[in-house]
Design a protein around this motif. Structure first.
Motif, short mmCIF file in Angstrom:
data_model
loop_
_atom_site.label_atom_id
_atom_site.label_comp_id
_atom_site.label_asym_id
_atom_site.label_seq_id
_atom_site.Cartn_x
_atom_site.Cartn_y
_atom_site.Cartn_z
N LYS A 88 -4.07 7.46 -3.86
CA LYS A 88 -3.85 6.64 -5.05
C LYS A 88 -5.18 6.14 -5.55
CE LYS A 88 -1.95 2.37 -5.23
NZ LYS A 88 -2.94 1.74 -6.06
N PHE A 93 -6.81 9.07 -11.09
CA PHE A 93 -5.78 10.10 -11.20
C PHE A 93 -5.00 10.03 -12.51
CE2 PHE A 93 -5.94 10.22 -6.37
CZ PHE A 93 -6.77 11.33 -6.37
N LYS A 134 -5.92 14.08 -15.95
CA LYS A 134 -5.40 15.34 -15.43
C LYS A 134 -6.48 16.17 -14.76
CE LYS A 134 -1.48 15.90 -18.52
NZ LYS A 134 -0.83 16.77 -19.52
N LYS A 149 -7.09 14.94 -11.22
CA LYS A 149 -5.98 15.36 -10.35
C LYS A 149 -6.12 16.84 -10.00
CE LYS A 149 -1.78 13.29 -10.96
NZ LYS A 149 -0.52 12.94 -11.65
N GLU A 150 -6.39 17.66 -11.00
CA GLU A 150 -6.51 19.11 -10.78
C GLU A 150 -7.68 19.43 -9.86
OE1 GLU A 150 -5.76 23.02 -10.63
OE2 GLU A 150 -4.42 21.47 -11.40
N CYS A 156 -8.96 17.54 -7.54
CA CYS A 156 -8.59 17.12 -6.18
C CYS A 156 -7.64 18.13 -5.53
CB CYS A 156 -7.97 15.73 -6.22
SG CYS A 156 -7.63 15.05 -4.59
N ARG A 199 -0.66 22.67 -2.36
CA ARG A 199 -0.68 21.54 -3.32
C ARG A 199 0.56 20.66 -3.21
NH1 ARG A 199 -3.38 22.51 -8.59
NH2 ARG A 199 -5.13 23.88 -8.15
N ASP A 205 0.28 14.15 -2.69
CA ASP A 205 0.81 13.28 -3.74
C ASP A 205 -0.34 12.47 -4.31
OD1 ASP A 205 3.56 13.97 -3.26
OD2 ASP A 205 3.50 12.68 -1.49
N LEU A 206 -0.54 12.56 -5.61
CA LEU A 206 -1.61 11.83 -6.27
C LEU A 206 -1.00 10.78 -7.19
CD1 LEU A 206 -3.94 14.85 -7.20
CD2 LEU A 206 -3.97 13.41 -5.15
N ASN A 242 -1.40 7.26 -9.64
CA ASN A 242 -2.24 6.42 -10.47
C ASN A 242 -2.00 4.96 -10.07
OD1 ASN A 242 -3.85 5.47 -12.51
ND2 ASN A 242 -2.60 6.25 -14.18
#
Length: 166
Positions: free
Chosen positions: A34, A38, A41, A44-45, A47, A58, A62-63, A65
């Protein structure tokens, strides 16, 4: 479920490689991260790509915000079993929050020229509450401690019941 609510800027290549090794060694484990970053986008991508290039599916990551309130944020710790500290810049607030919410934190001790407050703050915090067995002196030991905890639900349960008081 392993997790870290540290700023994504602290999650460098060494951290990703070590956490990926842990995930691969514990089948069906997940990683919950968290960070405010994040919301983007591309972050997130990036990571997810870093972990998938190391063989971690993938779907196991879990990512999240930032959540709307402190209560929501702290409640999210209930979805994590083991908190993984970052290095060489360790968590302070996130480590304290994790411990307050009953989630054990595994941290890496630095020595020599790397032995700064930023790296060893987790060592200080865990030492003060009597959890020195969660302090690793090497990346391999960090992995061993993390995997050992994951395979010991009774130990996690015991820590969950005692960390807040400690």
């Amino acid at each position: 479920t392993f997790g870290s609510f540290n700023n994504v800027a602290k999650i460098n290549g060494r951290v990703v490689r070590l956490w990926a090794r842990i995930l691969l060694a514990v089948p069906d484990s997940r990683l919950c991260l968290k960070s405010r970053a994040f919301a983007a986008k591309q972050v997130k991508e990036s990571c997810l790509t870093a972990f998938s290039q190391l063989g971690v599916d993938r779907s196991r990551i879990d990512l999240l915000n930032v959540l709307p309130s402190t209560t929501d944020h702290l409640d999210r710790y209930a979805h994590m079993d083991i908190s993984l500290d970052t290095f060489p810049y360790a968590g302070t607030t996130t480590t304290m929050e994790s411990l307050l919410m009953g989630v054990p934190v595994v941290t890496l001790r630095a020595s020599g020229s790397e032995a700064t407050h930023a790296q060893n703050v987790g060592v200080s915090l865990l030492t003060q509450i009597g959890c020195t067995d969660l302090i690793a002196d090497s990346e391999d030991q960090f992995m061993e401690i993390s995997i050992g905890l994951a395979r010991s639900p009774e130990r996690i349960r015991s820590l969950r019941e005692s960390l807040r008081q400690r």
